[in-house]
Design an enzyme around this catalytic site. Structure first.
Site, short mmCIF file in Angstrom:
data_model
loop_
_atom_site.label_atom_id
_atom_site.label_comp_id
_atom_site.label_asym_id
_atom_site.label_seq_id
_atom_site.Cartn_x
_atom_site.Cartn_y
_atom_site.Cartn_z
N ASP A 121 44.37 48.82 86.22
CA ASP A 121 45.80 49.10 86.06
C ASP A 121 46.46 48.15 85.07
O ASP A 121 47.50 48.46 84.50
CB ASP A 121 46.51 49.02 87.41
CG ASP A 121 46.11 50.21 88.26
OD1 ASP A 121 45.02 50.17 88.85
OD2 ASP A 121 46.88 51.19 88.29
N LYS B 279 42.79 48.92 92.03
CA LYS B 279 43.07 49.27 93.43
C LYS B 279 42.52 48.22 94.39
O LYS B 279 41.40 47.75 94.22
CB LYS B 279 42.44 50.65 93.70
CG LYS B 279 42.64 51.20 95.09
CD LYS B 279 44.07 51.22 95.56
CE LYS B 279 45.00 51.95 94.61
NZ LYS B 279 46.44 51.72 94.93
N GLY C 165 47.57 56.79 89.17
CA GLY C 165 46.54 56.39 88.20
C GLY C 165 47.26 55.90 86.94
O GLY C 165 48.19 56.57 86.46
N ALA C 166 46.82 54.75 86.44
CA ALA C 166 47.59 54.05 85.41
C ALA C 166 47.93 54.92 84.18
O ALA C 166 49.11 55.07 83.84
CB ALA C 166 46.85 52.78 85.00
O1 MRU Z 1 47.74 53.52 93.34
P1 MRU Z 1 47.01 54.36 92.31
O2 MRU Z 1 46.30 55.52 92.89
O3 MRU Z 1 47.93 54.71 91.16
O4 MRU Z 1 45.92 53.36 91.75
C1 MRU Z 1 45.02 53.81 90.78
C2 MRU Z 1 43.95 52.86 90.44
O5 MRU Z 1 43.89 51.76 90.96
C3 MRU Z 1 42.98 53.28 89.38
O6 MRU Z 1 41.73 52.73 89.62
C4 MRU Z 1 43.51 52.79 88.03
O7 MRU Z 1 44.81 53.26 87.82
C5 MRU Z 1 42.66 53.21 86.91
S1 MRU Z 1 42.93 54.89 86.58
C6 MRU Z 1 42.16 55.45 85.25
#
Ligand code: MRU
Length: 356
Positions: A246, A257, A55-56
């Site tokens: 992200d 995602k 998660g970012a």
């Molecule tokens: O691959 P990940 O699980 O790190 O991807 C996360 C996402 O795509 C979330 O939607 C994004 O980071 C927003 S988190 C607040």
């Protein structure tokens, strides 16, 4: 940060615990709730790459804590702050090389680098300053998500049924969430009826993490497979879509995602609002459009296997881009901690950052 800022604090996504960075191990949720302590920056880098923490915003926080514990670990052997900054430098590079798409990682590391660049005096003073900066990044994220959640909830009609993708929740941030921050605020305000969570192949962040996090908080959540989303819209079971991001480019194109783009297309086809919620640490104004956002390609095994079970015949190639980019033209509004941005997003995002 007071306890009341974290009323749902039933878990710690990423926190400092003594000399360690403590992370809930997101690879084994929802079956097992267990914490992993990283004692060096390289252990944190490994945890980011392996998706212990993901998660970012959470990735950025973990990296900042990683720099801080590394500096504290090495401070005893460094002659002064300058020498400590030089000793920590290579580990900072390795943290920056873990995942390419979420700009929050580079935003947080830049903040830590700025503290290191101004280093003077004893090594222990620099180590203390880095710890303070990393903790501020955590504190700010919690505040930003809370404000963003409240702004976003105000957009929703009472009784709203939201669809979300991946996990943009407390597990992806310091604890409140971006898209799930909107969900949390809307639930508290009595505006939310229920949430549909896409399971989010291949890593299943929706099925495993969003469902776990919302269930823990008593927010009604139903999991669907990704290929059910358009049909749920068609049959009138969705009032709005809210997702995280992200990296958001200067024109409002938003990387999130893989599968987010398809949802945005489906939402447009059904006349449904499509909202992207993110803190300004996710904004990359250096990129004019989303075409320039680097997209991470993750290991094939995430697609070929579920756990130890192989799904795809051996030797058949698979693709695994972890993110896609939703063009700004498909986004109804951007939700940030500084307020709502409506199209045209370019000027709106610039204004948002003036003075910030
Ligand atoms: O691959 P990940 O699980 O790190 O991807 C996360 C996402 O795509 C979330 O939607 C994004 O980071 C927003 S988190 C607040």
């Amino acid at each position: 940060v007071t306890a009341t800022d974290r009323p749902h604090a039933a878990f710690d996504t990423v926190v400092l615990a003594g000399d360690a960075v403590r992370m809930i191990d997101q690879r084994v949720l929802p079956d097992t709730e267990t914490y992993l302590d990283a004692l060096t920056a390289d252990e944190v880098a490994h945890a980011i790459r392996e998706m212990v923490v993901r998660g970012a915003p959470a990735i950025g926080i973990a990296a900042a804590f990683g720099v801080a514990i590394e500096a504290r670990r090495l401070a005893g052997d460094a002659r002064d702050a300058f020498a400590l900054a030089r000793a920590v430098g290579p580990a900072v590079e390795r943290l920056a090389a873990t995942r390419p798409t979420a700009v929050n990682l580079f935003w947080a590391i830049d903040r830590m680098r700025r503290i290191m660049a101004s280093a003077s005096g004893p090594a222990t003073a620099l180590a203390a300053a880095l710890l303070t900066e990393a903790q501020s990044i955590w504190d700010e994220d919690l505040r930003m998500c809370r404000a963003m959640g409240d702004h976003g909830a105000a957009l929703l009609t009472p009784g709203c049924r939201l669809l979300t993708h991946c996990n943009a929740g407390g597990l992806a941030t310091a604890g409140y969430g971006t898209a799930l921050g909107v969900v949390r605020s809307a639930w508290r305000q009595g505006r939310l009826r229920s949430v549909l969570a896409d399971e989010t192949r291949p890593f299943l962040q929706g099925a495993r993490l969003t469902a776990w996090e919302l269930q823990k908080e008593g927010i009604p959540v139903t999991v669907i497979t990704d290929n059910m989303a358009a049909w749920m819209m068609k049959t009138g079971e969705v009032d709005a879509v809210v997702v995280g991001a992200d990296r958001v480019a200067a024109n409002g194109d938003a990387a999130n995602k893989i599968g987010t783009y398809g949802l945005a297309l489906a939402a447009r086809a059904h006349g449904l609002p499509f909202y992207v919620a993110f803190p300004t640490s996710t904004l990359d104004l250096t990129l004019p459009t989303g075409d320039l956002i680097p997209i991470e390609e993750r290991p094939a095994r995430e697609v070929t296997h579920v756990g130890d079970k192989r799904l795809v015949p051996a030797d058949v190639p698979v693709r695994n881009p972890a993110f896609d980019v939703t063009p700004a033209s498909l986004v109804t509004a951007l939700i940030t901690e500084r307020g709502i941005v409506r199209p045209p997003f370019g000027p709106g995002l610039q204004n948002l950052c003036v003075g910030g």
